[in-house]
Design a protein around this motif. Structure first.
Motif, short mmCIF file in Angstrom:
data_model
loop_
_atom_site.label_atom_id
_atom_site.label_comp_id
_atom_site.label_asym_id
_atom_site.label_seq_id
_atom_site.Cartn_x
_atom_site.Cartn_y
_atom_site.Cartn_z
N ALA A 23 88.06 -19.88 5.48
CA ALA A 23 87.91 -19.65 6.91
C ALA A 23 87.63 -18.16 7.10
N VAL A 24 86.54 -17.85 7.81
CA VAL A 24 86.14 -16.46 8.00
C VAL A 24 86.13 -16.16 9.49
N VAL A 25 86.84 -15.10 9.88
CA VAL A 25 86.88 -14.67 11.27
C VAL A 25 85.82 -13.58 11.46
N THR A 26 84.98 -13.76 12.48
CA THR A 26 83.90 -12.82 12.74
C THR A 26 83.97 -12.32 14.18
N ASP A 27 83.30 -11.20 14.42
CA ASP A 27 83.15 -10.65 15.76
C ASP A 27 81.68 -10.74 16.12
N PHE A 28 81.38 -11.35 17.24
CA PHE A 28 79.99 -11.57 17.62
C PHE A 28 79.59 -10.80 18.87
N LYS A 29 80.38 -9.79 19.25
CA LYS A 29 80.13 -9.04 20.47
C LYS A 29 78.73 -8.42 20.44
N GLY A 30 77.96 -8.65 21.49
CA GLY A 30 76.63 -8.08 21.60
C GLY A 30 75.51 -8.95 21.07
N LEU A 31 75.85 -10.06 20.44
CA LEU A 31 74.80 -10.96 19.93
C LEU A 31 74.27 -11.84 21.05
N LYS A 32 72.99 -12.12 20.98
CA LYS A 32 72.37 -13.02 21.95
C LYS A 32 72.55 -14.45 21.47
N VAL A 33 72.39 -15.38 22.39
CA VAL A 33 72.55 -16.80 22.08
C VAL A 33 71.56 -17.23 20.99
N LEU A 43 74.24 -21.66 8.66
CA LEU A 43 75.56 -22.09 8.20
C LEU A 43 75.62 -23.61 8.07
N ARG A 44 75.02 -24.30 9.00
CA ARG A 44 75.04 -25.77 8.97
C ARG A 44 74.34 -26.28 7.71
N GLU A 45 73.26 -25.61 7.28
CA GLU A 45 72.56 -26.00 6.06
C GLU A 45 73.47 -25.87 4.83
N SER A 46 74.44 -24.95 4.90
CA SER A 46 75.37 -24.74 3.79
C SER A 46 76.64 -25.56 3.93
N GLY A 47 76.71 -26.40 4.95
CA GLY A 47 77.90 -27.24 5.15
C GLY A 47 79.06 -26.48 5.75
N VAL A 48 78.77 -25.53 6.63
CA VAL A 48 79.80 -24.69 7.24
C VAL A 48 79.78 -24.90 8.75
N ASP A 49 80.98 -25.04 9.34
CA ASP A 49 81.10 -25.12 10.80
C ASP A 49 81.38 -23.72 11.34
N TYR A 50 80.67 -23.34 12.40
CA TYR A 50 80.87 -22.03 13.02
C TYR A 50 81.19 -22.28 14.48
N GLN A 51 82.32 -21.77 14.92
CA GLN A 51 82.78 -22.09 16.26
C GLN A 51 83.38 -20.87 16.93
N VAL A 52 82.95 -20.62 18.17
CA VAL A 52 83.55 -19.58 18.99
C VAL A 52 84.84 -20.17 19.54
N VAL A 53 85.93 -19.40 19.45
CA VAL A 53 87.24 -19.94 19.82
C VAL A 53 87.97 -18.99 20.75
N LYS A 54 88.86 -19.57 21.54
CA LYS A 54 89.79 -18.74 22.31
C LYS A 54 90.89 -18.30 21.35
N ASN A 55 91.23 -17.05 21.43
CA ASN A 55 92.17 -16.47 20.47
C ASN A 55 93.52 -17.18 20.43
N THR A 56 94.09 -17.47 21.59
CA THR A 56 95.41 -18.10 21.61
C THR A 56 95.35 -19.51 21.02
N SER A 73 94.45 -12.05 13.15
CA SER A 73 93.08 -11.54 13.20
C SER A 73 92.34 -11.94 14.47
N PHE A 74 92.91 -12.84 15.23
CA PHE A 74 92.23 -13.32 16.43
C PHE A 74 92.48 -12.38 17.60
N LYS A 75 91.59 -11.39 17.72
CA LYS A 75 91.64 -10.42 18.81
C LYS A 75 90.22 -10.19 19.29
N GLU A 76 90.04 -9.92 20.55
CA GLU A 76 88.74 -9.67 21.17
C GLU A 76 87.82 -10.87 21.03
N ASN A 77 86.53 -10.64 20.75
CA ASN A 77 85.57 -11.75 20.63
C ASN A 77 85.59 -12.29 19.22
#
Length: 173
Positions: A23-33, A43-56, A73-77
């Protein structure tokens, strides 16, 4: 968001986290859709799920699971990538994308419950994939009997050459 929806999201995240080997936590602040969509498709081609989540909700979902080391590690975006089969392919895609996009930041990761920093994730991405390792192992295992058979054939071939040499000498004499 209602309590039932939150519980549903937490349960889905918990199920993904429990199945995932990395499981990898990333920051995506400033990225466009569009940029996130490109990342998700890679990521989907590699069999990985990527999901934006609410920290809490993410903190609650990983608590008491194998990736509990990530809960601080779940802080900010934040967004989380869950890799199920091959952790190396997940790391490769994320590190490669981070090289090409300076706004995308890798925070931290958990590999089967062990906390990995950004440098560790970069090192993991340099390893060969699972398929490559299996192919190399199979090649090594196949080389031993092949070399043995080749060695034995050379012994017999040498003996045959000696016998032919003796035959030629006797015929000449």
């Amino acid at each position: 968001m209602q309590r039932a929806q939150k519980a549903e999201i937490i349960e889905a995240l918990k199920e993904k986290a429990d199945r995932a080997s990395i499981a990898v936590v990333t920051d995506f602040k400033g990225l466009k859709v569009e940029e996130l969509t490109i990342l998700r498709s890679k990521l989907r081609e590699s069999g990985v799920d990527y999901q934006v989540v609410k920290n809490t909700l993410a903190r609650i979902a990983v608590t008491d699971g194998q990736h509990e080391v990530l809960k601080d590690s779940f802080k900010e975006n934040c967004a989380v990538a869950f890799g199920y089969d091959d952790p190396v392919s997940c790391a490769k895609v994320l590190v490669e994308y981070a090289k090409g996009n300076k706004k995308f930041v890798l925070k931290t990761a958990s590999l089967q419950g062990q906390l990995i920093d950004t440098d560790g994730l970069k090192n993991l991405s340099k390893l060969p994939s699972r398929e490559e390792l299996l192919a190399k192992t199979l090649g090594t295992m196949n080389a031993v009997p092949t070399n043995f058979v080749s060695l034995m054939a050379n012994v017999i071939r040498g003996m045959l050459n000696v016998l032919n040499g003796v035959k030629d000498q006797k015929e000449a004499a």
